[in-house]
Design a protein around this motif. Structure first.
Motif, short mmCIF file in Angstrom:
data_model
loop_
_atom_site.label_atom_id
_atom_site.label_comp_id
_atom_site.label_asym_id
_atom_site.label_seq_id
_atom_site.Cartn_x
_atom_site.Cartn_y
_atom_site.Cartn_z
N PHE A 173 60.43 49.01 71.09
CA PHE A 173 59.04 48.86 71.50
C PHE A 173 58.24 48.28 70.33
O PHE A 173 58.20 48.88 69.26
CB PHE A 173 58.42 50.21 71.87
N GLY A 174 57.59 47.15 70.52
CA GLY A 174 56.74 46.58 69.49
C GLY A 174 57.52 45.93 68.37
O GLY A 174 58.68 46.24 68.13
N GLY A 175 56.87 45.01 67.66
CA GLY A 175 57.53 44.34 66.55
C GLY A 175 56.59 43.44 65.80
O GLY A 175 55.37 43.50 65.97
N GLY A 176 57.16 42.60 64.96
CA GLY A 176 56.39 41.67 64.15
C GLY A 176 56.57 41.96 62.68
O GLY A 176 56.59 43.11 62.25
N GLY A 177 56.75 40.90 61.89
CA GLY A 177 56.92 41.05 60.45
C GLY A 177 58.20 41.78 60.07
O GLY A 177 58.28 42.40 59.02
N GLY A 178 59.19 41.75 60.95
CA GLY A 178 60.46 42.41 60.68
C GLY A 178 60.46 43.91 60.91
O GLY A 178 61.44 44.59 60.65
N GLU A 179 59.35 44.46 61.43
CA GLU A 179 59.26 45.90 61.68
C GLU A 179 59.18 46.16 63.18
O GLU A 179 58.59 45.39 63.93
CB GLU A 179 58.04 46.49 60.98
N ILE A 180 59.75 47.29 63.62
CA ILE A 180 59.75 47.68 65.03
C ILE A 180 58.96 48.98 65.16
O ILE A 180 59.15 49.91 64.37
CB ILE A 180 61.19 47.86 65.53
N GLY A 181 58.08 49.05 66.17
CA GLY A 181 57.28 50.25 66.38
C GLY A 181 58.12 51.46 66.70
O GLY A 181 57.95 52.53 66.11
N LEU A 182 59.05 51.31 67.66
CA LEU A 182 59.94 52.40 68.05
C LEU A 182 61.25 51.79 68.50
O LEU A 182 61.27 50.89 69.35
CB LEU A 182 59.31 53.22 69.19
N TRP A 183 62.36 52.25 67.92
CA TRP A 183 63.69 51.71 68.21
C TRP A 183 64.65 52.86 68.47
O TRP A 183 64.62 53.88 67.77
CB TRP A 183 64.18 50.88 67.03
N LEU A 184 65.51 52.72 69.50
CA LEU A 184 66.55 53.69 69.82
C LEU A 184 67.88 52.96 69.92
O LEU A 184 67.96 51.87 70.48
CB LEU A 184 66.26 54.39 71.16
N ASP A 185 68.96 53.59 69.41
CA ASP A 185 70.27 52.96 69.49
C ASP A 185 70.88 53.17 70.87
O ASP A 185 70.35 53.90 71.71
CB ASP A 185 71.19 53.44 68.37
N GLY A 186 72.01 52.52 71.12
CA GLY A 186 72.67 52.57 72.43
C GLY A 186 73.18 53.93 72.83
O GLY A 186 73.38 54.19 74.01
#
Length: 201
Positions: free
Chosen positions: A153-166
């Protein structure tokens, strides 16, 4: 326990990148309106804010009643009056991103993702509609990216707001340009303890 949420427009596998839009039946929820009765006067409503208590399909293992009420007050207007339906829970369905995606098949409503991490922090995201806490900044269109290996969820500048693995085991949160949000978890990297996903239908 901190409670932070971000929101974006949801794009999931199999939807062709389309936003999920509401096409659901209307039903009302009742709100409690406190009144005071004075002798020989008319009844007047209390000036306290109304309490929003949505109807849940089943009890949440993660959210307390007061947290549900606070979230309900900040959800987009098109979710008001619709029951919350639990469509995915790690407690019932196991830790699988594929199962999470399958649970959304045929559902055409906003989705509320709730995560509890191993530090006891509670946070998540609402998909497919702007949210009042971290609004879309307009800087980019990196709302949601979902594939079989991860959900972001979200991104920009190489950063992600919220990330979950598989495996829905490891996650990461960082400030991102899409929402200009704070880190949602206590630490940038976190381990998922439980997840629930609620639909509004």
């Amino acid at each position: 326990m901190s409670r932070r949420f971000v929101v974006g427009k949801m794009k999931t596998p199999g939807t062709g990148g389309k936003d999920l839009r509401a096409g659901y039946k209307y039903s009302m929820i009742t709100t409690r309106e406190e009144t005071s009765l004075k002798q020989n006067t008319t009844t007047k409503p209390d000036l306290e804010p109304e309490t929003f208590r949505p109807n849940l399909s089943e009890q949440s293992d993660l959210l307390q009643t007061d947290q549900i009420e606070k979230l309900a007050k900040n959800l987009p207007p098109r979710t008001v009056g619709y029951p919350w339906t639990l469509i995915y829970s790690t407690a019932k369905h196991g830790m699988s991103l594929k199962t999470l995606y399958r649970s959304m098949t045929g559902v055409d409503t906003p989705m509320l993702l709730v995560i509890k991490d191993s530090d006891g922090q509670l946070f998540g995201a609402l998909a497919s509609e702007p949210f009042k806490i971290f609004k879309w900044t307009g800087d980019n269109m990196f709302f949601i990216k979902g594939d079989m290996d991860s959900l972001a969820f979200g991104g920009g500048g190489g950063e992600i707001g919220l990330w979950l693995d598989g495996d829905l085991y490891h996650g990461r949160s960082h400030s991102c340009k899409t929402f200009d949000n704070h880190i949602l978890s206590k630490k940038e990297d976190f381990y998922v303890q439980d997840i629930e996903i609620w639909a509004f239908e």
